[in-house]
Design a protein around this motif. Structure first.
Motif, PDB file in Angstrom:
ATOM      1  N   HIS A 107     -34.398  48.470  19.030  1.00  0.00           N
ATOM      2  CA  HIS A 107     -35.238  49.904  19.130  1.00  0.00           C
ATOM      3  C   HIS A 107     -35.492  50.062  17.648  1.00  0.00           C
ATOM      4  CE1 HIS A 107     -35.015  51.644  23.550  1.00  0.00           C
ATOM      5  NE2 HIS A 107     -33.518  50.872  23.355  1.00  0.00           N
ATOM      6  N   VAL A 156     -24.593  53.993  23.046  1.00  0.00           N
ATOM      7  CA  VAL A 156     -25.113  53.042  23.563  1.00  0.00           C
ATOM      8  C   VAL A 156     -24.535  51.940  22.775  1.00  0.00           C
ATOM      9  CG1 VAL A 156     -27.782  53.992  23.701  1.00  0.00           C
ATOM     10  CG2 VAL A 156     -27.288  53.732  21.930  1.00  0.00           C
ATOM     11  N   GLN A 163     -26.614  46.561  19.962  1.00  0.00           N
ATOM     12  CA  GLN A 163     -27.625  45.712  20.351  1.00  0.00           C
ATOM     13  C   GLN A 163     -28.497  46.894  20.488  1.00  0.00           C
ATOM     14  OE1 GLN A 163     -26.399  43.126  18.805  1.00  0.00           O
ATOM     15  NE2 GLN A 163     -28.195  41.689  20.241  1.00  0.00           N
ATOM     16  N   THR A 164     -28.311  47.531  21.528  1.00  0.00           N
ATOM     17  CA  THR A 164     -29.790  48.723  21.585  1.00  0.00           C
ATOM     18  C   THR A 164     -30.392  49.080  20.292  1.00  0.00           C
ATOM     19  OG1 THR A 164     -28.556  49.127  24.126  1.00  0.00           O
ATOM     20  CG2 THR A 164     -30.466  50.280  23.410  1.00  0.00           C
TER      21      THR A 164
END
Length: 60
Positions: free
Chosen positions: A20, A12, A15-16
């Motif tokens: 999270h 991913v 930024q993901t």
């Protein structure tokens, strides 16, 4: 591990991972302004059941 390494491991965008981690969906901790993660805890969190009524596999 740092954010870039976790993002690469999960496939991913970094930024993901930040999003999270900030919401508590990925277990991590901050050292100053940098996020750090234990790979074993990240993998364990992602592989646990999301069904609150499901029994752990060792109790079935």
């Amino acid at each position: 591990m740092n954010v870039a390494a976790v993002a690469e491991h999960l496939g991913v965008h970094p930024q993901t991972v930040y999003a999270h981690a900030a919401s508590g969906q990925i277990p991590g901790f901050r050292v100053g302004r940098a996020w750090r993660f234990y790979l074993s805890k990240v993998d364990a969190t992602l592989h646990e059941s999301s069904d609150p009524w499901a029994l752990p596999s060792r109790r079935r």
